[in-house]
Design an enzyme around this catalytic site. Structure first.
Site, PDB file in Angstrom:
ATOM      1  N   LYS A   1       0.833  -1.198   0.000  1.00 12.87           N
ATOM      2  CA  LYS A   1       0.000   0.000   0.000  1.00 12.87           C
ATOM      3  C   LYS A   1       0.872   1.253   0.000  1.00 12.87           C
ATOM      4  O   LYS A   1       1.922   1.290   0.653  1.00 12.87           O
ATOM      5  CB  LYS A   1      -0.913  -0.033   1.229  1.00 12.87           C
ATOM      6  CG  LYS A   1      -1.997   1.023   1.289  1.00 12.87           C
ATOM      7  CD  LYS A   1      -2.884   0.717   2.500  1.00 12.87           C
ATOM      8  CE  LYS A   1      -3.924   1.781   2.733  1.00 12.87           C
ATOM      9  NZ  LYS A   1      -4.770   1.448   3.910  1.00 12.87           N
TER      10      LYS A   1
ATOM     11  N   SER B   1      -9.493   1.956   3.172  1.00 11.51           N
ATOM     12  CA  SER B   1      -8.546   2.657   2.330  1.00 11.51           C
ATOM     13  C   SER B   1      -7.619   1.751   1.536  1.00 11.51           C
ATOM     14  O   SER B   1      -6.913   2.234   0.642  1.00 11.51           O
ATOM     15  CB  SER B   1      -7.718   3.612   3.195  1.00 11.51           C
ATOM     16  OG  SER B   1      -6.922   2.915   4.128  1.00 11.51           O
TER      17      SER B   1
ATOM     18  N   SER C   1     -10.022  -0.235   7.264  1.00 12.19           N
ATOM     19  CA  SER C   1      -9.387  -0.081   5.955  1.00 12.19           C
ATOM     20  C   SER C   1      -8.839  -1.355   5.329  1.00 12.19           C
ATOM     21  O   SER C   1      -8.481  -1.364   4.164  1.00 12.19           O
ATOM     22  CB  SER C   1      -8.264   0.956   6.037  1.00 12.19           C
ATOM     23  OG  SER C   1      -8.806   2.236   6.237  1.00 12.19           O
TER      24      SER C   1
END
Length: 469
Positions: A83, A158, A182
């Protein structure tokens, strides 16, 4: 690439080196010599190029993937993405924002070293909303990250880019982190397994260590329970918190009957009749058929905790907007998106409440333990309603309306971030629109073992839907 004009599904599964294998199977092929890490990385790069429409890659390093230095780690040679808020040598971290442009990192972040210890090959960075604040991955300055199950819908946030890449078959496993859902939100949207570990289970990022209350946990998104279990065991071999019980390598369901709490209400009231409630109730029936005792329980929190979490969320946005210039002199707060700026305004209107906010958040762990500690696990929905179409949670939506929508949608996941307890999302069927529905198992701090065992049971009894079927 395979796409269906009627369902607008898109995936990259093919008859190549990766096939339909999960990470555990690919690692076994590497150990046997049937495949090489570079061969798998090349196949994953080809797949990523084939589904660029998903807009899930923030930074690519396909020609020079980050390969493990030694042939060690349970998942050695398996391709993955990290990420875009975790530092890796040679790759920038842009945190999903246009407020600054990251430079290539000079060293791996603390958690990145633990992630790499599993032996994974990193092909680049996956997309996220600005600083991970939103529950969808739709930057106002770039194309939205699309859901492979239906490209007109959100893939969550996210960790949205990682979810899209794993669901679409580009890689079998990818990094995520979870400060309010997330990992679990995109796992639910994309039909994946997403474990949010207990607070302190892994090495924290430098940013997380600065928080007054660390609500962020690190982990991965996968298509199978055994991949999540293998990764969990692999990184525990690199570092284990002695204050938490060890997990080890969980390979299947547990054998003892459990007492499981069933939570079907949030601060807005009971979960209404519909696909999400039906999915949770079906899982409850499956558990009971295996001798587990499932007992409905009331929500042990009121809306004061939700208010405190929203205030804390605003504090994080204020911290980013106020200190960005210190971290990078090119940082331009004027280019932050409207959600970040709106959260900052929301916090500043009542900044004086911060001591009470921190008190309520810290007190929640004891409330959770009193009400839910007697149970071996808690069964509950992941999301407040079904996955929305793109645009519904866009940061361009007027702030007050967006905040209302987020509070309704993300109504179950923050509890475990606040209390530091573990929770795992697993697929539990498809909605009438053909999109995945996720449910959660949560537990007391340090009890990831039970959650993984329950996830194995559900995977065996109700095989997870596959995008390419």
């Amino acid at each position: 690439m395979t796409a269906d004009a009627q369902t607008t599904r898109i995936h990259s599964f093919a008859d190549d080196a990766l096939g339909e294998h999960d990470a555990v199977a690919l690692a076994e092929l590497v150990r046997s010599g049937e495949r090489s890490p570079r061969e798998l990385a090349a196949a994953a790069a080809d797949r990523a190029r084939a589904v660029e429409e998903l807009a899930a890659v923030a930074y690519e390093s396909y020609e020079q993937p980050l390969l493990a230095a030694e042939p060690t780690g349970r998942l050695y040679g398996v391709p993955s993405f990290v990420k875009d808020n975790a530092d890796l040598v040679g790759m920038p971290s842009n945190h999903g924002t246009q407020a600054f442009e990251g430079k290539p990192a000079r060293e791996h972040g603390g958690y990145a070293r633990q992630f790499l210890s599993a032996g994974l090959t990193v092909l680049g960075k996956s997309t996220l909303p600005e600083f991970g604040f939103n529950a969808t991955t739709e930057p106002p300055f770039a194309a939205p990250t699309r859901n492979p199950w239906h490209t007109g819908y959100s893939v969550g946030g996210s960790s949205g880019g990682s979810a899209a890449l794993v669901a679409a078959g580009v890689v079998p496993i990818a990094h995520g982190n979870d400060g309010g859902g997330s990992i679990r939100i995109p796992a639910a949207c994309a039909g994946l397994v997403g474990l949010k570990p207990s607070r302190g289970r892994h090495i924290d990022s430098a940013m997380a260590r600065k928080l007054p209350i660390n609500i962020v946990s690190e982990g991965v998104l996968t298509r199978t329970v055994r991949d999540t279990a293998a990764y969990t065991a692999a990184v525990e071999e690199f570092w284990r918190n002695p204050a938490l019980p060890p997990i080890g390598y969980i390979e299947g369901p547990g054998s003892k009957p459990l007492r499981i709490a069933l939570l079907l209400e949030n601060v807005g009231g009971p979960v209404p009749t519909g696909p999400i409630r039906s999915a949770v109730e079906k899982v409850a029936a499956t558990l009971e058929s295996h001798g587990h005792r499932v007992e409905p329980v009331p929500l042990p929190f009121d809306d004061a905790l939700e208010t405190a979490f929203l205030h804390y969320w605003g504090l994080l946005a204020t911290f980013v907007a106020s200190t960005g210039k210190i971290a990078d002199r090119r940082f331009d707060a004027g280019r932050l998106d409207d959600l970040t700026l709106g959260l900052r305004r929301h916090f500043l209107r009542s900044a004086w409440r911060l001591p009470l906010t921190l008190y309520r958040l810290r007190a929640a762990a004891a409330t959770y333990e009193r009400a839910l500690g007697p149970y071996d696990a808690i069964l509950l929905p992941t999301l407040g309603h079904e996955t929305p179409e793109l645009g519904y949670l866009s940061p361009t939506v007027p702030f007050d309306e967006l905040l209302y929508r987020l509070r309704t949608y993300v109504s179950f996941t923050p509890i475990n971030n606040i209390t530091g307890t573990p929770s795992i999302t697993i697929p539990a069927g498809l909605s009438p629109a053909g999109l995945p529905i996720g449910i959660q198992f949560a537990g007391t701090r340090g009890n990831e073992r039970t959650l993984l065992e329950l996830a194995y049971l559900l995977e065996a009894e109700n095989p997870f839907p596959r995008l390419f079927d």
